[in-house]
Design an enzyme around this catalytic site. Sequence first.
Site, mmCIF file in Angstrom:
data_model
loop_
_atom_site.group_PDB
_atom_site.id
_atom_site.type_symbol
_atom_site.label_atom_id
_atom_site.label_comp_id
_atom_site.label_asym_id
_atom_site.label_seq_id
_atom_site.Cartn_x
_atom_site.Cartn_y
_atom_site.Cartn_z
ATOM 1 N N ASN A 148 9.769 22.559 -3.758
ATOM 2 C CA ASN A 148 10.181 21.287 -4.282
ATOM 3 C C ASN A 148 9.502 21.349 -5.237
ATOM 4 O O ASN A 148 9.415 21.986 -6.201
ATOM 5 C CB ASN A 148 8.374 20.810 -3.968
ATOM 6 C CG ASN A 148 7.652 20.455 -2.408
ATOM 7 O OD1 ASN A 148 8.842 21.570 -1.422
ATOM 8 N ND2 ASN A 148 7.035 20.325 -2.127
ATOM 9 N N GLY A 149 10.410 20.465 -6.087
ATOM 10 C CA GLY A 149 11.078 20.345 -7.725
ATOM 11 C C GLY A 149 12.432 20.108 -7.934
ATOM 12 O O GLY A 149 13.418 20.125 -6.945
ATOM 13 N N ARG A 154 5.835 12.010 3.695
ATOM 14 C CA ARG A 154 6.012 12.209 2.266
ATOM 15 C C ARG A 154 7.740 11.769 1.902
ATOM 16 O O ARG A 154 7.872 11.620 1.225
ATOM 17 C CB ARG A 154 5.921 13.392 1.609
ATOM 18 C CG ARG A 154 4.315 14.643 1.649
ATOM 19 C CD ARG A 154 4.258 15.702 1.412
ATOM 20 N NE ARG A 154 4.224 16.053 -0.160
ATOM 21 C CZ ARG A 154 3.775 16.297 -0.606
ATOM 22 N NH1 ARG A 154 2.469 16.380 -0.644
ATOM 23 N NH2 ARG A 154 3.832 16.855 -1.810
ATOM 24 N N GLU A 205 11.554 -2.720 1.309
ATOM 25 C CA GLU A 205 11.225 -0.687 1.800
ATOM 26 C C GLU A 205 10.537 -0.338 2.724
ATOM 27 O O GLU A 205 11.939 0.519 3.089
ATOM 28 C CB GLU A 205 10.374 -0.049 0.675
ATOM 29 C CG GLU A 205 8.758 -1.097 1.584
ATOM 30 C CD GLU A 205 7.940 0.078 0.608
ATOM 31 O OE1 GLU A 205 8.480 1.087 -0.675
ATOM 32 O OE2 GLU A 205 6.374 -0.442 0.037
ATOM 33 N N GLU A 257 5.205 -7.368 -5.759
ATOM 34 C CA GLU A 257 4.659 -6.218 -4.129
ATOM 35 C C GLU A 257 4.780 -7.358 -2.996
ATOM 36 O O GLU A 257 5.725 -6.032 -2.279
ATOM 37 C CB GLU A 257 3.497 -6.410 -4.710
ATOM 38 C CG GLU A 257 2.850 -5.265 -3.426
ATOM 39 C CD GLU A 257 3.260 -4.410 -3.627
ATOM 40 O OE1 GLU A 257 3.684 -3.565 -4.638
ATOM 41 O OE2 GLU A 257 2.894 -3.150 -2.951
ATOM 42 N N CYS A 271 9.659 16.287 -0.268
ATOM 43 C CA CYS A 271 9.741 17.396 -0.213
ATOM 44 C C CYS A 271 8.487 18.403 0.432
ATOM 45 O O CYS A 271 7.003 17.364 0.129
ATOM 46 C CB CYS A 271 9.537 18.586 -0.924
ATOM 47 S SG CYS A 271 11.971 18.745 -1.366
ATOM 48 N N LYS A 274 6.988 9.384 -0.166
ATOM 49 C CA LYS A 274 5.502 8.390 -0.535
ATOM 50 C C LYS A 274 5.263 8.855 -1.673
ATOM 51 O O LYS A 274 4.670 8.524 -2.798
ATOM 52 C CB LYS A 274 4.349 9.573 1.000
ATOM 53 C CG LYS A 274 3.605 9.062 0.232
ATOM 54 C CD LYS A 274 3.091 7.271 0.307
ATOM 55 C CE LYS A 274 1.587 7.001 0.128
ATOM 56 N NZ LYS A 274 1.793 5.947 0.438
ATOM 57 N N HIS A 317 16.129 -20.621 -13.373
ATOM 58 C CA HIS A 317 16.999 -20.259 -14.823
ATOM 59 C C HIS A 317 18.024 -19.656 -14.288
ATOM 60 O O HIS A 317 18.730 -18.465 -15.103
ATOM 61 C CB HIS A 317 15.444 -19.288 -15.744
ATOM 62 C CG HIS A 317 14.899 -20.249 -16.620
ATOM 63 N ND1 HIS A 317 15.437 -20.943 -17.243
ATOM 64 C CD2 HIS A 317 13.751 -19.847 -16.312
ATOM 65 C CE1 HIS A 317 14.296 -21.312 -18.263
ATOM 66 N NE2 HIS A 317 12.706 -20.666 -17.425
ATOM 67 N N TRP A 366 13.540 16.718 0.759
ATOM 68 C CA TRP A 366 14.190 15.448 0.210
ATOM 69 C C TRP A 366 15.235 15.431 -0.763
ATOM 70 O O TRP A 366 15.087 15.779 -1.716
ATOM 71 C CB TRP A 366 13.408 14.542 -0.470
ATOM 72 C CG TRP A 366 13.914 12.778 -0.795
ATOM 73 C CD1 TRP A 366 13.472 11.715 0.155
ATOM 74 C CD2 TRP A 366 14.062 12.187 -1.869
ATOM 75 N NE1 TRP A 366 13.876 10.721 -0.342
ATOM 76 C CE2 TRP A 366 13.793 11.224 -1.608
ATOM 77 C CE3 TRP A 366 13.914 13.010 -2.587
ATOM 78 C CZ2 TRP A 366 14.537 10.443 -2.375
ATOM 79 C CZ3 TRP A 366 14.266 12.307 -4.332
ATOM 80 C CH2 TRP A 366 14.997 11.140 -3.549
ATOM 81 N N LYS A 423 7.560 -4.498 -0.514
ATOM 82 C CA LYS A 423 6.958 -4.529 0.857
ATOM 83 C C LYS A 423 8.071 -4.783 2.004
ATOM 84 O O LYS A 423 8.328 -3.718 2.956
ATOM 85 C CB LYS A 423 5.505 -5.069 1.346
ATOM 86 C CG LYS A 423 4.369 -5.055 0.568
ATOM 87 C CD LYS A 423 3.799 -3.268 1.329
ATOM 88 C CE LYS A 423 4.501 -2.159 0.294
ATOM 89 N NZ LYS A 423 3.906 -1.439 -0.684
#
Length: 609
Positions: free
Chosen positions: A101-102, A27, A489, A482, A2, A604, A505, A75, A486
Site C-alpha cells: 500500500n502506498g 477501504r 459520492e 456536506e 488498498c 475510504k 452570483h 486501488w 453525500k
Amino acid sequence: MCGIVAYVGSKHCQNILIEGIKRLEYRGYDSSGLATLHNGKLIITRAVGRVASLEDKLEAMGGQPGTVGLVHTRWATHGGVTEFNAHPHRDDRVGIAVVHNGIIENYAALKTLLEEKGHKFSSQTDTEVLAMLIGELYEGDLESAVQAALREVTGAYAIAVICEREPETLVVARKGSPLMVGVGNGEYVVASDGAAIISHTSQAIMLDDYNVVKITPKGFRTSTIHNVPVTHKIHQLELELEEIELGAFSHFMQKEIFEQPKALRNTFRGRFNSDEGRVILGGLADHAKELVKTKRVVLLGQGTALHAAMIGRYLFEDLAKIPSTSEFASEFRYRNPIIEENTVAIAVSQSGETADTLAALVEAKDRGAVTMGVINVVGSTMARETDAGVYLRVGPEIGVASTKAFVGQVAVLTMMALWLGRRRFMGANDCGDLLRQLNTIPDKMEQILSLDAQVKQITERYVERENWLFLGRGYNYPTAMEGALKLKEISYIHAEGMPAAEMKHGPIALINEGMPAVFIANRGKQYEKVMSNIQEVRARGGHVIAIATEGDNEIKHYAEDVMYIPDIPECLSPLLAVVPMQMMAYHAAVLRGHDVDKPRNLAKSVTVE
Ligand code: M6R
C-alpha cells in the site's frame, strides 16, 4: 485505499486471508490477489473487480494451499485496473512475492537500474519494482533484503513479503501507511486495520515508520530498516466484532446514520458538566497553558472532514473568539503558509491516515504551530503526530460515505471551542446552557431518524433529476456542502453545495423547471435572507426541499417539501440539519441501484497525495 492481510501459523490460510480482506473491502479497491507458499513454491492468484471474483477463481482451482500467505486489495495508482497490475507482484529470480500500500516515489529511477541489470517487468506498477529490488538484494536472508531495499526507496509503504527460499517466514514493514501485527496463539495475522484481525486476536502491535518485522510460527522480531532492534508494546484492540458487522441493516452507511445518536452519546460521555459549565477534555489538559494563549486556529481536512473543519472555524470564532481559518489540507501544504506565534493547527480526520491532511499537519508543525487532532482511529498516524487531541469515539466507520464521523467531528470541535472559550472569557452559565443543549442532540437526532419513511418519499420524487443544489448560510453553509458531497459520492447525481447568497452570483443560471434545491432554512440569524433566496429559486421554476425548524408552518408556503428538525441553537444546528441530507443521499443511491458501501472510484482512506 488498498488493504493488506497476511498470515503465518499452522492453519491453511486461504479462508483466513479471504475473510480478512473482505473486512477491508470498505477501504475501496478495484482488483485483488492472494499468494501462498506451498511445498516451497509460490502460488499466486489475482482477479480484477470484487474479492468475489478472486474467490470464484480460487474455487475453480480447488483452493490454494499454504500456511503462510498474503492477500491484497488494490486501488490503482500506477497503471490501469488489470490482472497484471494487481498485487501480489513477484520478482523474476528468487521467488519473492510482495503486496504494497502506498506509492514508491522513485520507482522510475529504480526500474531503470533494475532493467539495466536484466530484470524484465510485466506490470506498470511501482510495487513490482520493489519486488524486483528485494530479489536483487537477496543474499540468503529475506529480512536483510527487505531492509536493504527499503533503504533505497522514497515514498510511502506498508508491505508484506514472502519468499520461496524461506517458506515459514513473513516480513512486513511500514512507512506512512498503516500496518499492525495481530499476535495470536502460535499464529500471526498482519493487516492494514484491526477489522481484519479482531476475529482472531485482540492483541496487536502497531508498527511505527521504518519498522520491519520478521515473523515465523515461532515468534517475531522487530527492527528498523537499519537493523536496529525495536521493542514494541502489545496493544489491546478496542474493537467489537458487532461494530464491524451489518446486523439488521442493509448497508454500513445506513447502520452508521442510525448509530449517530449512540455514537454522540459516546463522544460526550464524561466530557462535560453542564451544571458547572465545564468541559473536560483529557487530551488537551497537558497543553492547557499553551492553548489558552492561542491567537489563531487553522483547521485542516479534506472532503467531509473539511466540511466539519469549516463548521469548526465558525465555532472557534463565535464561541472562543479566536480568529480562525479552515482550508483544504492539500492546498495549505503547498502554498508556503504563514504560521505566527501561538497558532494552533487542527487536523480533522476520521481515519487519521489521509495523506493530504497528514502532510499539512507535518508542515504546520515544522513551522512552529501547536498541533491538535480531531480523529476517530485511535493510534493512527495523525493521532501520533499531533501534540494534543480529542478522539471522536464514534466507533469504526465502515461506509465510504462518512456520516457518524462528521457529526463526531463537529461535536468534538464544539466541545473544543467551548473548552477554550470558557478558559478565555465565557461565563459558566452561558457555557452550561450550550452544553445542556448539546446534550439534547442525540435524542433530537432520534426524532429526525424516525422520519426516514417520509424522507424516502421525498427523495423518490426527485431521484431522477441529474442536477441538485444544496444551499445554506452561516453555520449551515458547510452543512450544505456536506449534503451535496453525500449525494454525489454515492448516487452519482451532480450536486453543488454553496452559501445560499452565492447562488445569485452565477449558479442561478443553472436553475430550470423542477430542479431540486435543498435549502437549510432553520430558524436563525439569517432566516429571512434564506427565505429571499428560496423565492429566487422558485421564481425560476426550481423545486425547494426545505430543512426547517419544527413549528415553522410558514415555510410550507415557500417549499414544495419540508423536512423538520427540532429547535436548537444555531451553532449546534449542523449536527441536526445534516441528518435528513444523509438519509436522502442514502435513499437516492439505493433507489438508483448503486452499491452504497462501495461507491465507484472511491476509497475510504485516501493515503496518496
Ligand atoms: O479519513 P478522513 O476523514 O481524513 O478522510 C477525508 C476524506 O477523504 C473523507 O471525508 C471523504 O470525503 C468521505 N468519503 C466523504 O464521505
